[in-house]
Write a protein that holds these residues in place. Structure first.
Motif, PDB file in Angstrom:
ATOM      1  N   ALA A  47       0.831  -1.209   0.000  1.00 11.44           N
ATOM      2  CA  ALA A  47       0.000   0.000   0.000  1.00 11.44           C
ATOM      3  C   ALA A  47       0.862   1.253   0.000  1.00 11.44           C
ATOM      4  N   VAL A  48       1.938   1.230   0.775  1.00 11.46           N
ATOM      5  CA  VAL A  48       2.843   2.380   0.821  1.00 11.46           C
ATOM      6  C   VAL A  48       3.522   2.572  -0.522  1.00 11.46           C
ATOM      7  N   PHE A  49       3.961   1.484  -1.138  1.00 12.02           N
ATOM      8  CA  PHE A  49       4.611   1.575  -2.446  1.00 12.02           C
ATOM      9  C   PHE A  49       3.632   2.073  -3.515  1.00 12.02           C
ATOM     10  N   ALA A  50       2.382   1.628  -3.435  1.00 12.17           N
ATOM     11  CA  ALA A  50       1.382   2.070  -4.408  1.00 12.17           C
ATOM     12  C   ALA A  50       1.128   3.568  -4.275  1.00 12.17           C
ATOM     13  N   ASP A  51       1.072   4.053  -3.037  1.00 16.17           N
ATOM     14  CA  ASP A  51       0.891   5.486  -2.819  1.00 16.17           C
ATOM     15  C   ASP A  51       2.107   6.264  -3.303  1.00 16.17           C
ATOM     16  N   TYR A  52       3.289   5.725  -3.050  1.00 14.64           N
ATOM     17  CA  TYR A  52       4.530   6.373  -3.498  1.00 14.64           C
ATOM     18  C   TYR A  52       4.548   6.482  -5.023  1.00 14.64           C
ATOM     19  N   ALA A  53       4.099   5.437  -5.703  1.00 16.99           N
ATOM     20  CA  ALA A  53       4.129   5.426  -7.168  1.00 16.99           C
ATOM     21  C   ALA A  53       3.232   6.504  -7.769  1.00 16.99           C
ATOM     22  N   LYS A  54       2.231   6.955  -7.030  1.00 14.94           N
ATOM     23  CA  LYS A  54       1.320   7.988  -7.526  1.00 14.94           C
ATOM     24  C   LYS A  54       1.879   9.395  -7.352  1.00 14.94           C
ATOM     25  N   ARG A  55       2.884   9.528  -6.514  1.00 13.86           N
ATOM     26  CA  ARG A  55       3.399  10.863  -6.208  1.00 13.86           C
ATOM     27  C   ARG A  55       4.310  11.363  -7.333  1.00 13.86           C
ATOM     28  N   GLU A  56       4.174  12.633  -7.637  1.00 14.10           N
ATOM     29  CA  GLU A  56       5.004  13.258  -8.673  1.00 14.10           C
ATOM     30  C   GLU A  56       6.172  13.961  -8.001  1.00 14.10           C
ATOM     31  N   ARG A  57       7.353  13.495  -8.271  1.00 15.48           N
ATOM     32  CA  ARG A  57       8.550  14.018  -7.628  1.00 15.48           C
ATOM     33  C   ARG A  57       9.223  15.015  -8.576  1.00 15.48           C
ATOM     34  N   ARG A  58       9.078  16.305  -8.271  1.00 12.15           N
ATOM     35  CA  ARG A  58       9.539  17.347  -9.192  1.00 12.15           C
ATOM     36  C   ARG A  58      10.847  17.992  -8.769  1.00 12.15           C
ATOM     37  N   TYR A  59      11.242  17.834  -7.540  1.00 11.39           N
ATOM     38  CA  TYR A  59      12.488  18.436  -7.041  1.00 11.39           C
ATOM     39  C   TYR A  59      12.546  19.935  -7.334  1.00 11.39           C
ATOM     40  N   GLY A  60      11.432  20.614  -7.157  1.00  9.99           N
ATOM     41  CA  GLY A  60      11.385  22.056  -7.364  1.00  9.99           C
ATOM     42  C   GLY A  60      11.093  22.487  -8.782  1.00  9.99           C
ATOM     43  N   ALA A  61      11.028  21.551  -9.722  1.00 12.06           N
ATOM     44  CA  ALA A  61      10.787  21.897 -11.126  1.00 12.06           C
ATOM     45  C   ALA A  61       9.295  21.923 -11.418  1.00 12.06           C
ATOM     46  N   VAL A  62       8.961  22.281 -12.642  1.00  9.39           N
ATOM     47  CA  VAL A  62       7.578  22.313 -13.104  1.00  9.39           C
ATOM     48  C   VAL A  62       7.249  20.950 -13.710  1.00  9.39           C
ATOM     49  N   PRO A  63       6.016  20.448 -13.521  1.00  7.68           N
ATOM     50  CA  PRO A  63       5.645  19.180 -14.156  1.00  7.68           C
ATOM     51  C   PRO A  63       5.915  19.208 -15.652  1.00  7.68           C
ATOM     52  N   ALA A  64       6.402  18.118 -16.187  1.00  7.84           N
ATOM     53  CA  ALA A  64       6.808  18.067 -17.592  1.00  7.84           C
ATOM     54  C   ALA A  64       5.678  18.441 -18.530  1.00  7.84           C
ATOM     55  N   GLU A  65       4.439  17.993 -18.229  1.00  2.00           N
ATOM     56  CA  GLU A  65       3.330  18.257 -19.134  1.00  2.00           C
ATOM     57  C   GLU A  65       2.909  19.724 -19.144  1.00  2.00           C
ATOM     58  N   ARG A  66       3.351  20.500 -18.125  1.00  2.00           N
ATOM     59  CA  ARG A  66       3.002  21.912 -18.067  1.00  2.00           C
ATOM     60  C   ARG A  66       4.137  22.819 -18.515  1.00  2.00           C
ATOM     61  N   ALA A  67       5.313  22.257 -18.739  1.00  2.73           N
ATOM     62  CA  ALA A  67       6.485  23.070 -19.058  1.00  2.73           C
ATOM     63  C   ALA A  67       6.268  23.904 -20.327  1.00  2.73           C
ATOM     64  N   THR A  68       5.557  23.328 -21.310  1.00  2.00           N
ATOM     65  CA  THR A  68       5.354  24.045 -22.575  1.00  2.00           C
ATOM     66  C   THR A  68       4.260  25.103 -22.474  1.00  2.00           C
ATOM     67  N   GLU A  69       3.482  25.072 -21.375  1.00  2.00           N
ATOM     68  CA  GLU A  69       2.396  26.030 -21.221  1.00  2.00           C
ATOM     69  C   GLU A  69       2.847  27.335 -20.587  1.00  2.00           C
ATOM     70  N   ILE A  70       4.036  27.322 -20.014  1.00  2.00           N
ATOM     71  CA  ILE A  70       4.490  28.480 -19.255  1.00  2.00           C
ATOM     72  C   ILE A  70       5.067  29.531 -20.195  1.00  2.00           C
ATOM     73  N   GLU A  71       4.700  30.770 -19.989  1.00  2.00           N
ATOM     74  CA  GLU A  71       5.215  31.862 -20.805  1.00  2.00           C
ATOM     75  C   GLU A  71       6.686  32.079 -20.507  1.00  2.00           C
ATOM     76  N   VAL A  72       7.473  32.156 -21.550  1.00  2.00           N
ATOM     77  CA  VAL A  72       8.903  32.354 -21.352  1.00  2.00           C
ATOM     78  C   VAL A  72       9.261  33.821 -21.254  1.00  2.00           C
ATOM     79  N   SER A  73       8.372  34.730 -21.713  1.00  2.00           N
ATOM     80  CA  SER A  73       8.681  36.159 -21.650  1.00  2.00           C
ATOM     81  C   SER A  73       8.489  36.658 -20.232  1.00  2.00           C
ATOM     82  N   PRO A  74       9.317  37.607 -19.795  1.00  2.00           N
ATOM     83  CA  PRO A  74       9.200  38.128 -18.432  1.00  2.00           C
ATOM     84  C   PRO A  74       7.917  38.916 -18.271  1.00  2.00           C
TER      85      PRO A  74
END
Length: 240
Positions: free
Chosen positions: A203-230
């Motif tokens: 059960a603990v491993f199953a819960d762990y597998a659902k967690r998104e580990r970003r290490y401070g970064a943006v989720p990969a699927e949202r990276a292209t949605e972010i505006e690059v201009s300041p």
């Protein structure tokens, strides 16, 4: 197959409470806990966990009654001897972390012999923390780094922990792998360690597998949605 942590750190809490809750002496909880620890090691190796670090005895546990401390050390030494052949057969490397200068000489001999005979195990690296304090380990590591050009010794700083699991109902790290757990996922179970089952681990491993580990970064699927201009300055925005 469910994704499992590469490095699992386990705080084996609740042995004494398990025993007293059943009207039994505390030492029976430690005996039962040692049996559970064997099962956990075997199961984690089967599931593909590469590194398992068990918190067996903290530096603060010296505050416990002397007879209980002595029993714990005798129990550990006996299990090292009885489990050696199984560790070697299953390709499990054993290392003990923490201070050794305060441990009984017989226990140190058992530790050194087991470490030497399992050194070539590649299936899983099992570490057992005995007379261990994370704060003391960090302090010693940085003191040693001063004479190594700032390089931390890997004997004191372990590979990053992916998941910290604590049994027994408490929700704290208790001076365990503080540096290594900087980005670890945390899981706390109310079950006392002697009652920890493989189903609990699943059960603990199953819960762990659902967690998104970003290490401070943006989720990969949202990276292209972010505006690059300041963003516009307040003055510019006011004149639009």
């Amino acid at each position: 197959m469910t994704r499992v942590p590469q490095h699992l750190a386990l705080i084996m809490d609740g042995n004494g409470r398990w025993a007293t809750g059943k009207g039994r002496p505390r030492w029976m909880g430690h005996v039962r806990g040692a049996h559970t620890a064997r099962e956990v090691v075997t199961y984690c190796a089967q599931r593909g966990v590469e590194q398992l670090t068990l918190y067996a005895f903290s530096s603060d546990n010296w505050k416990r009654p002397a007879d209980e401390v002595g029993f714990l050390f005798d129990l550990f030494a006996s299990h090292l001897e009885r489990q050696l052949a199984k560790l070697v057969k299953n390709g499990i490397r054993l290392s003990v972390i923490g201070r050794r200068d305060r441990l009984p000489r017989a226990l140190c001999d058992s530790i050194e012999a087991t470490e030497a005979k399992t050194a070539h195990g590649t299936r899983m690296h099992l570490r057992v923390a005995v007379d261990y304090s994370s704060r003391a380990a960090i302090h010693e590591a940085f003191a040693m780094a001063e004479g190594r050009g700032g390089v931390l010794p890997d004997t004191h700083i372990l590979p990053p922990v992916d998941l910290v699991l604590r049994t027994g109902g408490e929700r704290r790290l208790s001076d365990f792998l503080l540096w290594e757990s900087a980005y670890a996922e945390l899981a706390f179970l109310d079950v006392n360690f002697p009652d920890l089952s493989t189903a609990d681990l699943d059960a603990v491993f199953a819960d762990y597998a659902k967690r998104e580990r970003r290490y401070g970064a943006v989720p990969a699927e949202r990276a292209t949605e972010i505006e690059v201009s300041p963003p516009m300055s307040p003055a510019t925005s006011a004149h639009r």
